[in-house]
Design a protein around this motif. Structure first.
Motif, PDB file in Angstrom:
ATOM      1  N   TRP A  14      -0.340  -0.157  -4.536  1.00 12.98           N
ATOM      2  CA  TRP A  14      -1.595  -0.874  -4.754  1.00 12.98           C
ATOM      3  C   TRP A  14      -2.452  -0.175  -5.811  1.00 12.98           C
ATOM      4  O   TRP A  14      -3.173  -0.836  -6.558  1.00 12.98           O
ATOM      5  CB  TRP A  14      -2.375  -1.021  -3.449  1.00 12.98           C
ATOM      6  N   ARG A  16      -1.150   1.506  -8.397  1.00 13.20           N
ATOM      7  CA  ARG A  16      -0.524   1.176  -9.681  1.00 13.20           C
ATOM      8  C   ARG A  16      -0.933  -0.221 -10.123  1.00 13.20           C
ATOM      9  O   ARG A  16      -1.201  -0.460 -11.300  1.00 13.20           O
ATOM     10  CB  ARG A  16       0.997   1.293  -9.567  1.00 13.20           C
ATOM     11  N   TRP A  17      -0.974  -1.164  -9.167  1.00  7.78           N
ATOM     12  CA  TRP A  17      -1.390  -2.533  -9.494  1.00  7.78           C
ATOM     13  C   TRP A  17      -2.835  -2.546  -9.979  1.00  7.78           C
ATOM     14  O   TRP A  17      -3.170  -3.195 -10.974  1.00  7.78           O
ATOM     15  CB  TRP A  17      -1.252  -3.423  -8.260  1.00  7.78           C
ATOM     16  N   ASP A  20      -2.997  -1.083 -13.484  1.00  9.46           N
ATOM     17  CA  ASP A  20      -2.554  -2.032 -14.505  1.00  9.46           C
ATOM     18  C   ASP A  20      -3.625  -3.087 -14.782  1.00  9.46           C
ATOM     19  O   ASP A  20      -3.768  -3.549 -15.912  1.00  9.46           O
ATOM     20  CB  ASP A  20      -1.257  -2.712 -14.060  1.00  9.46           C
TER      21      ASP A  20
END
Length: 277
Positions: A14, A16-17, A20
């Motif tokens: 979560w 990393r999301w 991004d």
């Protein structure tokens, strides 16, 4: 040339999301996030400036104040999200953008203890620097580096020019103080130097002006001197640009022939060959 090893990413999925979304530009969602953020920044800066206008109706002023707190909450969530999503939160917090992001929310909270500090929120305009990333204007960074190199190469000439102009306005200001005196508005040498700066730079506010014939003659010399020196800094920077361009053209890769490398580059950006010193 062996690329440097990548840093392992130990963040949760979560995070990393979220990273991004907030830091990336590879997806439409990430680009839209930054565009919405820029719109909020512009709206917030406009709200702060309008709030400082005297004579606004009380209801409008209260609405702007509530809007400012809405912006502050949203920017606080954005800042916390960046701390959570960053691979190295401390490194982000101490970076330029991290400090700017923090400064954009602190004045609102400080205004609860120190009324009036909310006007410091105009620092949010610094966050508009993200527009270079959002709209992919990074391709102009090479030209920005060229400007920096030109100014760096011309710094001694610019300093000498500045000292010369400073000496000139001090002389003209002192002369006008001696000739005109307090009775004509030249109440002190600093005030007279202010007049000289305004006159030499051809701004001409007109709040102070000489009344005697000799004073007008000196003012004429100051104005003509101002026009005469306008082209000097332009010529200095132009020469700096030319020197910076020549320095770049001189760094040509012997392998592929590519030129226009940065002055501190060690390897060719096309083939990786060592550049000549």
């Amino acid at each position: 040339m062996t690329p440097p090893p990548s840093v392992p990413d130990h963040r949760a999925p979560w995070r990393r999301w979220l990273g991004d979304l907030i830091f990336g530009l590879s997806t439409p969602a990430a680009r839209n996030y930054d565009k919405v953020l820029i719109v909020l920044i512009v709206a917030s800066v406009v709200a702060v400036m309008l709030e400082s206008v005297s004579g606004l109706p009380l209801l409008t002023r209260q609405g702007l104040r509530w809007a400012e707190w809405v912006f502050t909450v949203l920017f606080t969530l954005d800042y916390l999200g960046r701390l959570l999503a960053a691979r190295r939160p401390l490194r982000y917090a101490l970076s330029f953008y991290g400090l700017v992001d923090l400064l954009t929310i602190l004045p609102s909270y400080l205004s609860l203890l120190f009324p009036g500090t909310q006007y410091l929120l105009v620092v949010r305009a610094l966050r508009l620097l993200r527009v270079f990333r959002v709209f992919k204007l990074a391709r102009y960074s090479d030209q920005a580096a060229l400007i920096a190199e030109a100014l760096q190469a011309s710094r001694e000439k610019i300093i000498v020019f500045f000292i010369s102009v400073l000496s000139m306005v001090i002389v003209f200001g002192t002369l006008l103080y001696m000739v005109e005196g307090p009775q004509h508005g030249f109440t002190s040498i600093p005030t007279s130097i202010y007049w000289a700066v305004v006159t030499v730079t051809t701004v001409g506010y007109g709040d102070i002006s000489p009344k005697t014939g000799l004073g007008k003659f000196i003012a004429t010399l100051a104005m003509l001197s101002g026009y005469a020196i306008i082209a000097v800094p332009t010529g200095i920077v132009t020469v700096g640009f030319q020197e910076a361009r020549e320095a770049r053209r001189g760094r040509v890769c012997s392998q592929c022939g590519l030129s226009k490398h940065d002055t501190d580059a060690q390897f060719c950006k096309r083939c990786g060959e060592n550049l000549p010193g």
